[in-house]
Design an enzyme around this catalytic site. Structure first.
Site, mmCIF file in Angstrom:
data_model
loop_
_atom_site.group_PDB
_atom_site.id
_atom_site.type_symbol
_atom_site.label_atom_id
_atom_site.label_comp_id
_atom_site.label_asym_id
_atom_site.label_seq_id
_atom_site.Cartn_x
_atom_site.Cartn_y
_atom_site.Cartn_z
ATOM 1 C CG ASP A 67 -0.302 -0.464 2.504
ATOM 2 O OD1 ASP A 67 0.943 -0.475 2.568
ATOM 3 O OD2 ASP A 67 -1.020 -0.805 3.440
ATOM 4 C CG ASN A 136 -8.919 -1.832 11.766
ATOM 5 O OD1 ASN A 136 -7.999 -2.474 11.255
ATOM 6 N ND2 ASN A 136 -9.351 -0.693 11.249
ATOM 7 C CG HIS A 138 -5.754 -2.438 8.677
ATOM 8 N ND1 HIS A 138 -5.969 -1.150 9.109
ATOM 9 C CD2 HIS A 138 -4.418 -2.636 8.773
ATOM 10 C CE1 HIS A 138 -4.811 -0.615 9.440
ATOM 11 N NE2 HIS A 138 -3.860 -1.491 9.254
ATOM 12 C CD GLU A 143 -8.730 0.787 7.620
ATOM 13 O OE1 GLU A 143 -8.587 -0.203 8.358
ATOM 14 O OE2 GLU A 143 -8.377 1.938 7.934
HETATM 15 C C1 GLP Z 1 -0.544 0.136 8.628
HETATM 16 C C2 GLP Z 1 -0.169 -0.623 7.358
HETATM 17 C C3 GLP Z 1 -0.364 -2.103 7.521
HETATM 18 C C4 GLP Z 1 0.246 -2.550 8.838
HETATM 19 C C5 GLP Z 1 -0.502 -1.918 9.973
HETATM 20 C C6 GLP Z 1 -0.004 -2.332 11.361
HETATM 21 O O1 GLP Z 1 -1.835 0.592 8.641
HETATM 22 N N1 GLP Z 1 -0.872 -0.196 6.202
HETATM 23 O O2 GLP Z 1 0.216 -2.781 6.417
HETATM 24 O O3 GLP Z 1 0.213 -3.946 8.951
HETATM 25 O O4 GLP Z 1 -0.362 -0.511 9.849
HETATM 26 O O5 GLP Z 1 1.066 -1.554 11.729
HETATM 27 P P1 GLP Z 1 2.009 -1.841 12.938
HETATM 28 O O6 GLP Z 1 2.888 -2.959 12.525
HETATM 29 O O7 GLP Z 1 2.777 -0.572 13.125
HETATM 30 O O8 GLP Z 1 1.150 -2.179 14.101
#
Ligand code: GLP
Length: 241
Positions: A67, A136, A138, A143
């Site tokens: 992304d 959440n 995702h 989402e």
């Molecule tokens: C972001 C990214 C995801 C990632 C998520 C969790 O929103 N788009 O790909 O997995 O955050 O992030 P973290 O690893 O910092 O908890």
């Protein structure tokens, strides 16, 4: 699903990096699906260390990131391009022409998504997809919603995601409200999926996503339908299962 229990964040990072390096050794011209967020940082550090020791060669590897924020330029420190370049691409011998992310500066969402779908198709599919897990549920920026979106699409980020991401921006106003993300079908078509999760704050969502009902309200739950998923998580993240 295979669950690999790691002692802590460092152990999780080393175990996951081992799986990625095995993929690169087994198939030097592999396509890696890569993720951002704080969870994979330790993995990238480990891969860079092994590269520097001469144990890993990225020269034939292609990468497709999950992304990118919409409206944020590559030079912006908060862009996922900047993150990937800083954590991995600039530190190993990967060919920059073989590293791909959606184009956050393409204002036409339809074009940005179609372009990225074409890049994914031209790469011939993902051999190993690395995934983090949002609070959440995702994956990428898919989402919670009423459906699983198949291909690359533009998403309106949820309040909870924007709040979680706020820590990286100077003020709440600067947090992007939209992003381009790979879709669920593309993620599910990866030959192998590697999910990494760390910390007690993710324990509840780990349980819901991997042992609960398969529903688009918890996008990661769809991974239960994939036949080669490995979850590498530390004890804190696995504390409820
Ligand atoms: C972001 C990214 C995801 C990632 C998520 C969790 O929103 N788009 O790909 O997995 O955050 O992030 P973290 O690893 O910092 O908890």
């Amino acid at each position: 699903m295979k669950i690999i229990r790691a002692k802590d964040y460092n152990d999780m990072s080393r175990k996951a990096a081992n799986i990625i390096s095995a993929q690169i050794i087994m198939k030097p011209h592999c396509v890696l699906g890569l993720a951002t967020g704080s969870t994979p940082i330790g993995i990238y550090e480990q891969l860079v260390e092994w590269y520097k020791k001469g144990d890993l060669d990225f020269s034939e590897v292609t990468t497709l990131n999950l992304d990118e924020y919409k409206g944020i330029a590559r030079e912006n420190e908060q862009s996922y391009y900047f993150f990937m370049n800083e954590k991995l691409f600039s530190k190993v011998n990967i060919n920059p022409k073989r590293t791909f992310l959606p184009d956050g500066m393409e204002p036409d969402s339809g074009k940005a998504c179609a372009d990225y779908n074409r890049i994914i198709e031209a790469a011939g599919g993902v051999d190993l997809q690395l995934l983090g897990l949002g609070h959440n549920g995702h994956i990428g920026f898919n989402e919670p919603g009423m459906a699983f979106e198949a291909q690359t699409h533009c998403v309106n980020l949820t309040e909870s995601t924007m709040k979680a991401n706020q820590r990286f921006f100077a003020s709440a106003d600067e947090v992007p409200k939209q992003a381009y993300t790979m879709g669920i079908k593309t993620i599910m078509q990866a030959k192998k999926i590697l999910v990494v999760v760390s910390g007690e704050d993710k324990a509840a969502i780990v349980k819901e996503a991997f042992l609960g009902t398969i529903t688009p309200k918890i996008q990661a739950s769809v991974l239960q339908l994939h036949n080669d998923v490995t979850l590498v998580a530390d004890e804190a993240a696995l504390s409820l299962i």
